[in-house]
Scaffold this active site. Sequence first.
Site, PDB file in Angstrom:
ATOM      1  N   ASN A 190       5.865  -0.029  -4.495  1.00  0.00           N
ATOM      2  CA  ASN A 190       6.859   0.612  -5.354  1.00  0.00           C
ATOM      3  C   ASN A 190       6.843  -0.067  -6.714  1.00  0.00           C
ATOM      4  O   ASN A 190       6.556  -1.258  -6.817  1.00  0.00           O
ATOM      5  CB  ASN A 190       8.259   0.541  -4.729  1.00  0.00           C
ATOM      6  CG  ASN A 190       8.507  -0.762  -3.996  1.00  0.00           C
ATOM      7  OD1 ASN A 190       8.831  -1.769  -4.604  1.00  0.00           O
ATOM      8  ND2 ASN A 190       8.320  -0.737  -2.674  1.00  0.00           N
ATOM      9  N   GLY A 242       9.338   7.255   0.778  1.00  0.00           N
ATOM     10  CA  GLY A 242       8.787   8.234   1.700  1.00  0.00           C
ATOM     11  C   GLY A 242       8.036   9.386   1.075  1.00  0.00           C
ATOM     12  O   GLY A 242       7.913  10.452   1.692  1.00  0.00           O
ATOM     13  N   GLU A 283      12.967  -0.695  -1.397  1.00  0.00           N
ATOM     14  CA  GLU A 283      12.942  -2.038  -1.965  1.00  0.00           C
ATOM     15  C   GLU A 283      13.706  -2.118  -3.290  1.00  0.00           C
ATOM     16  O   GLU A 283      13.616  -3.116  -4.002  1.00  0.00           O
ATOM     17  CB  GLU A 283      11.495  -2.505  -2.179  1.00  0.00           C
ATOM     18  CG  GLU A 283      10.645  -2.531  -0.916  1.00  0.00           C
ATOM     19  CD  GLU A 283      11.009  -3.662   0.035  1.00  0.00           C
ATOM     20  OE1 GLU A 283      12.111  -4.234  -0.101  1.00  0.00           O
ATOM     21  OE2 GLU A 283      10.192  -3.968   0.917  1.00  0.00           O
ATOM     22  N   HIS A 333       4.382 -10.549   3.511  1.00  0.00           N
ATOM     23  CA  HIS A 333       4.780  -9.246   2.966  1.00  0.00           C
ATOM     24  C   HIS A 333       3.787  -8.732   1.918  1.00  0.00           C
ATOM     25  O   HIS A 333       3.144  -7.711   2.118  1.00  0.00           O
ATOM     26  CB  HIS A 333       6.187  -9.357   2.365  1.00  0.00           C
ATOM     27  CG  HIS A 333       6.830  -8.040   2.055  1.00  0.00           C
ATOM     28  ND1 HIS A 333       8.189  -7.839   2.134  1.00  0.00           N
ATOM     29  CD2 HIS A 333       6.305  -6.858   1.652  1.00  0.00           C
ATOM     30  CE1 HIS A 333       8.460  -6.580   1.802  1.00  0.00           C
ATOM     31  NE2 HIS A 333       7.332  -5.981   1.494  1.00  0.00           N
TER      32      HIS A 333
END
Length: 432
Positions: free
Chosen positions: A34, A50, A79, A163
């Site tokens: 993102n 999504g 996020e 991550h």
Amino acid sequence: MKQLDVQLMHPVEQINIIIGRIYRSGMTTTSGGNISIRDDNGDIWITPSGVDKGNLTTKDIMLVKRDGSIIGPHRPSSEYPFHRAIYEARPDIRAIIHAHPPALVAFSIAGTVPDTKIVPQAHNVCGEIGFAPYGTPGSEDLGEKIAKVFQDKRYRAVIMENHGVVLGGSDMMDAYQRFETLEFCCRTIVNAGKLGKVNYLTDQQVNSYVNHIPKNIAHFMDVDYPSDERALRTEMVNIIRRACDQGLMISTYGTVSVRWRNDDFLITPRDVARWDIMPSDIVQIRNGMAEAGKTPSRSVALHQRIYQLNPHINSIICTQPINLMAHAVSGTKFDVRTIPESWIFLQDVPSIPFGLIYHEIEDVAKMFKKNRVIMVENDGVFVTGDKLLTTFDYLEVAEFSANSLVMASAIGPLKPIGDKEIDDLRIAFNVG
């Protein structure tokens, strides 16, 4: 760095361009990653949650107003909390990229911060790298942990434990170049480690890169752009973009030059993002002087001397493909004799020490009388040819071959062909 005219582009256009570039470069997945931009009034534009990154449009970009209200057809990225937390902690950051590119994720899994001093400009672009402890994705806790690291203004890039990575910039292109360069470093370190020991530069060597950038280059005013010169500019831009698309060049590094008339030539400028270079950015070099108002590549003096001493060379590409750089960073011999077809194109590829291209220009230029390709440790690879497309082909062959050698290192010892077989190739293909 000179960049796209980001100030003239709407945030949704910037985000759409960069997320598409990240996806096509294999540095994020359909659902992953993102990016966001904070505009002058404190509103945050961010990718949606999504929605397919491969087919994102400007209409999909979400707006979170300063008062918390949301505008757009989707939900903001899950996020969003850590984007907001970073912006609150760092008023100087105006754009953020978060993604899961494979090599950076590898470092996050290993709990290790990469040392970017494998090539000089990488450390200058990336700066110091921070590390944030694990937090649940999308949680306020993760946002607090990341923001705490970003409170230290040394950091504009932070590895997120188990991550990925998050990077900030003064604008979107600044953040993207840092992101692209950091992933390049990580991939190079990983591949170099497969070949042998990774050799890092000292602070003094990194600083010498800046010190050897040409200064006070003479300029000429009476610039003309006849049709053959303009055609070369277009050809150069097309090759540069092709190199970027194929992972042979990144925004922050890559020099291309083409002989124009006699020993005069055209060369890429310094501090212009390679992805976005335009024909008008290319610098004309005439009688050793640059056209007024433009700054040529740092290696312009070497390019000039190569052309002067080697009439058979009409184009030069200097760049940093990951697998070739794995050899350059590890000091591992790039043994083209392992692949006969590659040797026919490239012949033997020597390696020279870091810094030699600045201190021994004459000697390095003379090397191209017998060598098409030369590797510079912890710096790059120089590829030459009689035509730009041929030179680009040699570059592709070199990187494909280097990739095979990196892969072979996990299987067993290399088995290059011998001198007799090389002599047979010389005769059969009239090379060398």
